[in-house]
Design a protein around this motif. Structure first.
Motif, PDB file in Angstrom:
ATOM      1  N   LEU A 170       0.850  -1.184   0.000  1.00 24.80           N
ATOM      2  CA  LEU A 170       0.000   0.000   0.000  1.00 24.80           C
ATOM      3  C   LEU A 170       0.888   1.237   0.000  1.00 24.80           C
ATOM      4  N   ALA A 171       0.821   1.995  -1.082  1.00 27.25           N
ATOM      5  CA  ALA A 171       1.668   3.179  -1.211  1.00 27.25           C
ATOM      6  C   ALA A 171       1.090   4.100  -2.265  1.00 27.25           C
ATOM      7  N   ARG A 172       1.388   5.380  -2.140  1.00 25.63           N
ATOM      8  CA  ARG A 172       0.950   6.383  -3.110  1.00 25.63           C
ATOM      9  C   ARG A 172       2.181   7.086  -3.660  1.00 25.63           C
ATOM     10  N   GLY A 173       2.279   7.191  -4.978  1.00 27.44           N
ATOM     11  CA  GLY A 173       3.414   7.840  -5.616  1.00 27.44           C
ATOM     12  C   GLY A 173       3.356   9.354  -5.509  1.00 27.44           C
ATOM     13  N   PRO A 174       4.250  10.048  -6.188  1.00 27.82           N
ATOM     14  CA  PRO A 174       5.206   9.501  -7.152  1.00 27.82           C
ATOM     15  C   PRO A 174       6.401   8.819  -6.484  1.00 27.82           C
ATOM     16  N   PHE A 175       7.071   7.949  -7.247  1.00 26.13           N
ATOM     17  CA  PHE A 175       8.233   7.217  -6.772  1.00 26.13           C
ATOM     18  C   PHE A 175       9.448   7.574  -7.628  1.00 26.13           C
ATOM     19  N   THR A 176      10.615   7.559  -7.016  1.00 18.16           N
ATOM     20  CA  THR A 176      11.842   7.853  -7.749  1.00 18.16           C
ATOM     21  C   THR A 176      12.386   6.574  -8.385  1.00 18.16           C
ATOM     22  N   VAL A 177      13.348   6.733  -9.275  1.00 21.13           N
ATOM     23  CA  VAL A 177      13.997   5.578  -9.876  1.00 21.13           C
ATOM     24  C   VAL A 177      14.679   4.745  -8.797  1.00 21.13           C
ATOM     25  N   ALA A 178      15.285   5.410  -7.813  1.00 23.50           N
ATOM     26  CA  ALA A 178      15.931   4.686  -6.713  1.00 23.50           C
ATOM     27  C   ALA A 178      14.904   3.875  -5.922  1.00 23.50           C
ATOM     28  N   ASP A 179      13.729   4.469  -5.679  1.00 20.11           N
ATOM     29  CA  ASP A 179      12.658   3.743  -4.988  1.00 20.11           C
ATOM     30  C   ASP A 179      12.290   2.470  -5.746  1.00 20.11           C
ATOM     31  N   GLU A 180      12.077   2.629  -7.057  1.00 21.63           N
ATOM     32  CA  GLU A 180      11.617   1.504  -7.863  1.00 21.63           C
ATOM     33  C   GLU A 180      12.692   0.431  -8.010  1.00 21.63           C
ATOM     34  N   SER A 181      13.930   0.856  -8.159  1.00 17.11           N
ATOM     35  CA  SER A 181      15.025  -0.113  -8.261  1.00 17.11           C
ATOM     36  C   SER A 181      15.145  -0.920  -6.977  1.00 17.11           C
ATOM     37  N   ALA A 220       6.572   6.955 -14.290  1.00 14.03           N
ATOM     38  CA  ALA A 220       7.519   6.475 -15.301  1.00 14.03           C
ATOM     39  C   ALA A 220       8.807   5.929 -14.700  1.00 14.03           C
ATOM     40  N   ALA A 221       9.073   6.210 -13.435  1.00 19.03           N
ATOM     41  CA  ALA A 221      10.346   5.793 -12.840  1.00 19.03           C
ATOM     42  C   ALA A 221      10.519   4.275 -12.867  1.00 19.03           C
ATOM     43  N   LYS A 222       9.413   3.529 -12.748  1.00 20.21           N
ATOM     44  CA  LYS A 222       9.512   2.065 -12.765  1.00 20.21           C
ATOM     45  C   LYS A 222      10.047   1.566 -14.097  1.00 20.21           C
ATOM     46  N   LEU A 223       9.739   2.271 -15.175  1.00 21.22           N
ATOM     47  CA  LEU A 223      10.224   1.870 -16.490  1.00 21.22           C
ATOM     48  C   LEU A 223      11.730   2.076 -16.594  1.00 21.22           C
ATOM     49  N   THR A 224      12.203   3.189 -16.046  1.00 21.75           N
ATOM     50  CA  THR A 224      13.645   3.441 -16.032  1.00 21.75           C
ATOM     51  C   THR A 224      14.362   2.400 -15.181  1.00 21.75           C
ATOM     52  N   ALA A 225      13.770   2.090 -14.029  1.00 27.79           N
ATOM     53  CA  ALA A 225      14.374   1.088 -13.152  1.00 27.79           C
ATOM     54  C   ALA A 225      14.431  -0.273 -13.831  1.00 27.79           C
ATOM     55  N   ALA A 226      13.360  -0.654 -14.522  1.00 28.80           N
ATOM     56  CA  ALA A 226      13.339  -1.931 -15.230  1.00 28.80           C
ATOM     57  C   ALA A 226      14.399  -1.959 -16.328  1.00 28.80           C
ATOM     58  N   ARG A 227      14.555  -0.848 -17.036  1.00 29.72           N
ATOM     59  CA  ARG A 227      15.572  -0.783 -18.083  1.00 29.72           C
ATOM     60  C   ARG A 227      16.964  -0.970 -17.498  1.00 29.72           C
ATOM     61  N   GLU A 228      17.229  -0.264 -16.399  1.00 35.74           N
ATOM     62  CA  GLU A 228      18.557  -0.348 -15.790  1.00 35.74           C
ATOM     63  C   GLU A 228      18.860  -1.739 -15.260  1.00 35.74           C
ATOM     64  N   LEU A 229      17.816  -2.463 -14.841  1.00 40.01           N
ATOM     65  CA  LEU A 229      18.002  -3.818 -14.323  1.00 40.01           C
ATOM     66  C   LEU A 229      17.874  -4.888 -15.410  1.00 40.01           C
ATOM     67  N   GLY A 230      17.560  -4.457 -16.638  1.00 35.46           N
ATOM     68  CA  GLY A 230      17.446  -5.393 -17.742  1.00 35.46           C
ATOM     69  C   GLY A 230      16.208  -6.265 -17.704  1.00 35.46           C
ATOM     70  N   LEU A 231      15.133  -5.784 -17.077  1.00 34.75           N
ATOM     71  CA  LEU A 231      13.923  -6.591 -16.926  1.00 34.75           C
ATOM     72  C   LEU A 231      12.976  -6.409 -18.105  1.00 34.75           C
TER      73      LEU A 231
END
Length: 248
Positions: A172-183, A205-216
């Motif tokens: 349970l959480a409300r954004g926005p979230f940072t790339v660091a949060d999502e990673s 959009a930060a989750k998309l950046t995090a996924a890219r950086e992690l190769g997911l």
């Protein structure tokens, strides 16, 4: 006499538009919310909560409340509301405009798998991973309920209800979230595939950046098309221009 503008809201863009219009003299703003979030936050102007009873009910409300313009600023996936708004505007002759933030576009390094629906996403998932970060909203979990061999991490503002996958962990959480949060979330929960709707905007959009950086891999559910003959503007300035209101 004041100009009465009805905003079908629930998005950050709707809130921004209400604030801009509410600051103008001679403009009355009413924002309508579906009521799916218990604490939507402060909104400029009048606020009503709940449905209208379909296109006919909305058309009746537009007439009764002497609405001069209708702005559909709902979520890009609120397909039925957008269809009802278009029909109601046509029936009443009330000028209308759809406000939709632009969708996301993949960049270098992204491993996106576009699909047409939540059901299509569920069919594809077992080929991509076993631990899923599911960010498609709490009302869409039923599409994934049959995937009993996968573990789901679901983030939601409010607790989701059944049906949902048998192995579901709710955050349970409300954004926005940072790339660091999502990673950190993706790593802590050992996520190996992300599922999202093409909501667009920077807030999620930060989750998309995090996924890219992690190769997911990322399963992206495409937006439903707008009703025939309906076009959208991308920002508040576009709404003001369409309605013939000079931006301040």
């Amino acid at each position: 006499m004041s100009t009465h503008i009805l905003i079908l809201g629930g998005t950050a863009e709707a809130r921004e538009l209400a604030a801009v219009l509410g600051a103008r003299p001679g403009v009355r703003v009413t924002t309508s919310l579906a009521g799916r979030v218990a604490r939507p936050g402060a909104i400029t102007g009048d606020v009503r909560v709940g449905g209208f009873g379909g296109a006919d009910g909305l058309a009746g409300w537009l007439r009764e409340q002497r609405v001069d313009a209708l702005v559909d600023a709902t979520h890009p996936f609120a397909e039925s509301i957008t269809a009802n708004a278009a029909r109601a505007a046509t029936a009443t002759g009330v000028p209308s405009v759809v406000l939709r933030r632009p969708g996301w576009r993949p960049g270098p390094g992204d491993r996106w798998h576009p699909v047409a629906s939540l059901d299509a996403a569920a069919r594809l998932l077992p080929q991509l991973g076993r631990r899923v970060f599911l960010t498609t909203g709490r009302l869409g979990l039923a599409a994934f309920a049959r995937l009993t061999d996968l573990h789901f991490v679901v983030r939601s503002v409010e607790p989701p209800g059944p049906p949902m996958p048998s192995h579901t962990e709710v955050l349970l959480a409300r954004g926005p979230f940072t790339v660091a949060d999502e990673s950190a979330l993706l790593s802590a929960h050992r996520v190996d595939v992300l599922v999202t709707k093409d909501s667009g905007g920077q807030a999620t959009a930060a989750k998309l950046t995090a996924a890219r950086e992690l190769g997911l891999p990322v399963v992206v559910v495409r937006r439903p098309p707008l009703p025939e003959g309906v076009t959208a503007v991308a920002d508040v300035t576009g709404v003001l221009t369409r309605l013939g209101i000079t931006p301040v």
